[in-house]
Design a protein around this motif. Structure first.
Motif, PDB file in Angstrom:
ATOM      1  N   UNK A  25      -6.919  17.926  -2.663  1.00  0.00           N
ATOM      2  CA  UNK A  25      -7.386  16.825  -2.475  1.00  0.00           C
ATOM      3  C   UNK A  25      -6.389  15.543  -2.715  1.00  0.00           C
ATOM      4  N   UNK A  26      -5.462  15.786  -3.601  1.00  0.00           N
ATOM      5  CA  UNK A  26      -4.292  14.806  -3.710  1.00  0.00           C
ATOM      6  C   UNK A  26      -3.265  14.687  -2.511  1.00  0.00           C
ATOM      7  N   UNK A  27      -2.903  15.991  -2.028  1.00  0.00           N
ATOM      8  CA  UNK A  27      -2.178  15.991  -0.895  1.00  0.00           C
ATOM      9  C   UNK A  27      -2.923  15.356   0.401  1.00  0.00           C
ATOM     10  N   UNK A  28      -4.001  15.794   0.570  1.00  0.00           N
ATOM     11  CA  UNK A  28      -4.702  15.491   1.857  1.00  0.00           C
ATOM     12  C   UNK A  28      -4.954  14.232   1.870  1.00  0.00           C
ATOM     13  N   UNK A  29      -5.147  13.146   0.520  1.00  0.00           N
ATOM     14  CA  UNK A  29      -5.601  12.032   0.394  1.00  0.00           C
ATOM     15  C   UNK A  29      -4.021  11.269   0.701  1.00  0.00           C
ATOM     16  N   UNK A  30      -3.026  11.745   0.134  1.00  0.00           N
ATOM     17  CA  UNK A  30      -1.795  11.004   0.508  1.00  0.00           C
ATOM     18  C   UNK A  30      -1.440  11.040   2.207  1.00  0.00           C
ATOM     19  N   UNK A  31      -1.796  12.211   2.672  1.00  0.00           N
ATOM     20  CA  UNK A  31      -1.310  12.438   4.048  1.00  0.00           C
ATOM     21  C   UNK A  31      -2.421  11.542   4.800  1.00  0.00           C
ATOM     22  N   UNK A  32      -3.656  11.606   4.622  1.00  0.00           N
ATOM     23  CA  UNK A  32      -4.237  10.586   5.355  1.00  0.00           C
ATOM     24  C   UNK A  32      -4.110   9.128   5.126  1.00  0.00           C
ATOM     25  N   UNK A  33      -3.751   8.692   3.999  1.00  0.00           N
ATOM     26  CA  UNK A  33      -3.574   7.214   3.680  1.00  0.00           C
ATOM     27  C   UNK A  33      -2.236   6.879   4.385  1.00  0.00           C
ATOM     28  N   UNK A  34      -1.117   7.704   4.413  1.00  0.00           N
ATOM     29  CA  UNK A  34       0.194   7.160   4.966  1.00  0.00           C
ATOM     30  C   UNK A  34      -0.243   7.303   6.251  1.00  0.00           C
ATOM     31  N   UNK A  35      -0.765   8.241   6.885  1.00  0.00           N
ATOM     32  CA  UNK A  35      -1.106   8.168   8.583  1.00  0.00           C
ATOM     33  C   UNK A  35      -1.867   6.903   8.825  1.00  0.00           C
ATOM     34  N   UNK A  36      -2.772   6.674   8.047  1.00  0.00           N
ATOM     35  CA  UNK A  36      -3.838   5.559   8.447  1.00  0.00           C
ATOM     36  C   UNK A  36      -3.080   4.046   8.233  1.00  0.00           C
ATOM     37  N   UNK A  37      -2.319   3.929   7.209  1.00  0.00           N
ATOM     38  CA  UNK A  37      -1.757   2.596   6.971  1.00  0.00           C
ATOM     39  C   UNK A  37      -0.318   2.384   7.128  1.00  0.00           C
ATOM     40  N   UNK A  38       0.341   3.479   7.692  1.00  0.00           N
ATOM     41  CA  UNK A  38       1.666   3.352   8.005  1.00  0.00           C
ATOM     42  C   UNK A  38       1.775   2.205   9.143  1.00  0.00           C
ATOM     43  N   UNK A  39       1.077   2.125  10.192  1.00  0.00           N
ATOM     44  CA  UNK A  39       1.487   1.256  11.125  1.00  0.00           C
ATOM     45  C   UNK A  39       0.918  -0.123  10.791  1.00  0.00           C
ATOM     46  N   UNK A  40       0.072  -0.273   9.824  1.00  0.00           N
ATOM     47  CA  UNK A  40      -0.123  -1.792   9.416  1.00  0.00           C
ATOM     48  C   UNK A  40       0.823  -2.409   8.322  1.00  0.00           C
ATOM     49  N   UNK A  41       0.960  -1.650   7.229  1.00  0.00           N
ATOM     50  CA  UNK A  41       1.705  -2.159   5.984  1.00  0.00           C
ATOM     51  C   UNK A  41       3.214  -1.870   6.232  1.00  0.00           C
ATOM     52  N   UNK A  42       3.541  -0.725   7.057  1.00  0.00           N
ATOM     53  CA  UNK A  42       5.232  -0.529   7.123  1.00  0.00           C
ATOM     54  C   UNK A  42       5.465   0.538   6.072  1.00  0.00           C
TER      55      UNK A  42
END
Length: 105
Positions: free
Chosen positions: A88-105
């Motif tokens: 759960x921790x690893x999956x959430x980190x992956x999903x959040x980095x993947x989804x927000x990397x293009x927005x917040x850098x």
């Protein structure tokens, strides 16, 4: 061998001019940045990402705590377990980095 190294060092010193120019350093605090929409979009994306991360991971830990209680759940294999919490921790980190990397850098 040593003579070849000395020759290459001497030839590199002869070409001291760069074919590029370093950009000037960026200011630490930019006064114009808070007036742009991209700044607020990045703040909103980071806030939502942090909120989702905490929500999912805390619910996983709370669910694990209630699943290991022998009174509430007699089945020992009915929960996510420690490995499920890690996923759960690893999956959430992956999903959040993947989804927000293009927005917040």
């Amino acid at each position: 061998m040593a003579k070849e190294v000395e020759k290459t060092v001497v030839t590199e010193k002869e070409f001291s001019a760069k074919d590029y120019h370093d950009p000037p350093p960026a200011p630490l605090v930019d006064v114009v940045e808070p007036t742009k929409w991209s700044f607020y979009r990045a703040i909103i994306a980071e806030f939502i990402a942090t909120l989702l991360f905490l929500y999912i991971t805390v619910l996983t830990v709370i669910g694990y705590k209630s699943q290991i209680d022998p009174i509430k759940n007699p089945d020992q294999c009915g929960g996510v377990g420690i490995l499920g919490i890690a996923w759960a921790f690893g999956g959430m980190i992956f999903v959040l980095v993947y989804c927000t990397a293009g927005i917040s850098g």
